[in-house]
Design an enzyme around this catalytic site. Structure first.
Site, PDB file in Angstrom:
ATOM      1  N   ASP A 127     -70.221 -68.283  88.873  1.00  0.00           N
ATOM      2  CA  ASP A 127     -71.234 -69.392  88.934  1.00  0.00           C
ATOM      3  C   ASP A 127     -71.961 -69.504  87.410  1.00  0.00           C
ATOM      4  OD1 ASP A 127     -72.674 -66.988  88.640  1.00  0.00           O
ATOM      5  OD2 ASP A 127     -73.991 -67.434  90.383  1.00  0.00           O
ATOM      6  N   GLU A 144     -73.829 -61.303  94.677  1.00  0.00           N
ATOM      7  CA  GLU A 144     -74.809 -60.536  93.933  1.00  0.00           C
ATOM      8  C   GLU A 144     -75.857 -59.585  94.604  1.00  0.00           C
ATOM      9  OE1 GLU A 144     -76.592 -62.719  90.682  1.00  0.00           O
ATOM     10  OE2 GLU A 144     -74.712 -63.565  89.921  1.00  0.00           O
ATOM     11  N   GLU A 146     -72.982 -55.271  85.515  1.00  0.00           N
ATOM     12  CA  GLU A 146     -73.336 -56.017  84.438  1.00  0.00           C
ATOM     13  C   GLU A 146     -74.583 -55.390  83.633  1.00  0.00           C
ATOM     14  OE1 GLU A 146     -73.566 -60.248  85.004  1.00  0.00           O
ATOM     15  OE2 GLU A 146     -74.421 -60.877  83.023  1.00  0.00           O
TER      16      GLU A 146
HETATM   17  O1  KIV Z   1     -70.620 -65.795  87.061  1.00  0.00           O
HETATM   18  C1  KIV Z   1     -70.043 -65.033  85.940  1.00  0.00           C
HETATM   19  O2  KIV Z   1     -69.452 -65.372  85.219  1.00  0.00           O
HETATM   20  C2  KIV Z   1     -70.178 -63.523  86.600  1.00  0.00           C
HETATM   21  C3  KIV Z   1     -69.370 -62.722  85.675  1.00  0.00           C
HETATM   22  C4  KIV Z   1     -70.358 -62.634  84.607  1.00  0.00           C
HETATM   23  C5  KIV Z   1     -69.146 -61.425  86.370  1.00  0.00           C
HETATM   24  O3  KIV Z   1     -70.545 -63.385  87.519  1.00  0.00           O
END
Ligand code: KIV
Length: 295
Positions: free
Chosen positions: A60, A131, A198
């Site tokens: 996203d 998430e 992250e």
């Molecule tokens: O949206 C994204 O690019 C992510 C990555 C940073 C893992 O969730």
């Protein structure tokens, strides 16, 4: 019944083998680093394919890198599905993971399963990502039990960055690191096949690696994780928004793109383009007949 002789088909060893969940788990067992990158369209998917990465995430983050939103929060499921379907068309080998956008899975298990199914049915994703710990653990369990592989994501979770105090590293006190640990273990127990860490301290990630069995992919989590992920536009220098500490730039593509388009602009303005090599011709007789027909 007639006997059909079995002729073994020779294996084409030059053809890349599609990535699977067992192969990812095997890579973890063997200590082979797992490479993940984001992609948001057909050409970026083709780049990921040709470069030989293991996992492609339609993140996203595309809300910001390709759609121009100020954060990942506003992007809709339909927008994500359009990006994911384009990526699918450019990809054969890596595992394709679609990111469930904010607001598309939190309300109920039914909502989470319905959205995950759309990513699989309409965009051809192999798996989805969501998430946070907390209520997301139950949503991950529901999606996994419905038969769709789920990837978890802990530490800095941009969809809820405001509640985390902004886009900043997480797990930097013992209490906050314990929370990251609890979330990661809970997501694994819920059935996630892999988890993204992250923006957490490398030492915290290292401690957690011993407590998890599924492949862990890090972004700003140091070198101990089973794999690494970077955002396509950060890695290649296409997006010039905020660049996080954990980003390594491998190219300055935007500068090259601007230089190319500026040169084209200049060429058109001074009538240096197109030249005969970029121009179609017509036989003189045909041209004469054409002119005569026009008058
Ligand atoms: O949206 C994204 O690019 C992510 C990555 C940073 C893992 O969730």
């Amino acid at each position: 019944m007639s006997h059909i002789p079995h002729t073994p088909v020779p294996e084409d060893l030059s053809r890349p083998v599609p990535m699977t969940l067992p192969r990812l788990a095997e890579k973890r067992q063997l200590g082979e680093p797992i490479v993940m990158i984001t992609a948001y369209d057909y050409p970026s998917a083709q780049v990921a394919e040709e470069a030989g990465v293991d996992i492609v995430l339609v993140g996203d983050s595309g809300a910001m890198t390709v759609l121009g939103y100020p954060s990942t929060v506003p992007v809709s499921t339909d927008e994500m599905l359009m990006l994911a379907a384009a990526v699918r068309r450019g990809l054969k080998t890596p595992l394709l993971v679609g990111d469930l956008p904010f607001g598309s899975y939190e309300a109920s298990d039914e909502q989470a399963i319905r959205t995950a199914q759309r990513f699989v049915k309409e965009a051809g994703c192999d798996a989805v990502k969501l998430e946070r710990g907390g209520t997301s653990v139950q949503r991950a369990k529901a999606i996994a039990e419905s038969g769709i592989p789920v990837m978890g994501h802990v530490g800095l979770t941009p969809q809820t960055a405001t509640a985390l105090g902004g886009h900043r590293a997480q797990g930097r006190t013992a209490e906050r690191a314990l929370q990251v640990a609890r979330d990661a273990v809970a997501l694994q127990e819920a059935g996630c096949f892999s988890i993204v860490f992250e923006a957490i301290p490398a030492a915290v990630a290292q401690e957690l690696m011993e407590r998890l069995d599924v492949p862990v992919i890090g972004i700003g989590a140091g070198p101990a994780t089973d794999g690494q992920v970077l955002v396509f536009h950060d890695l290649l220098g296409i997006y010039d928004g905020h660049v996080a500490r954990f980003v390594k730039r491998y190219a300055e593509t935007k500068a090259q793109m601007v230089a190319g388009v500026a040169e084209y602009t200049e060429d058109v303005r001074r009538r240096a383009f197109p030249t005969p090599e970029h121009t179609y011709t017509i036989d003189e007789d045909e041209l004469a007949r054409f002119r005569a027909a026009l008058t």
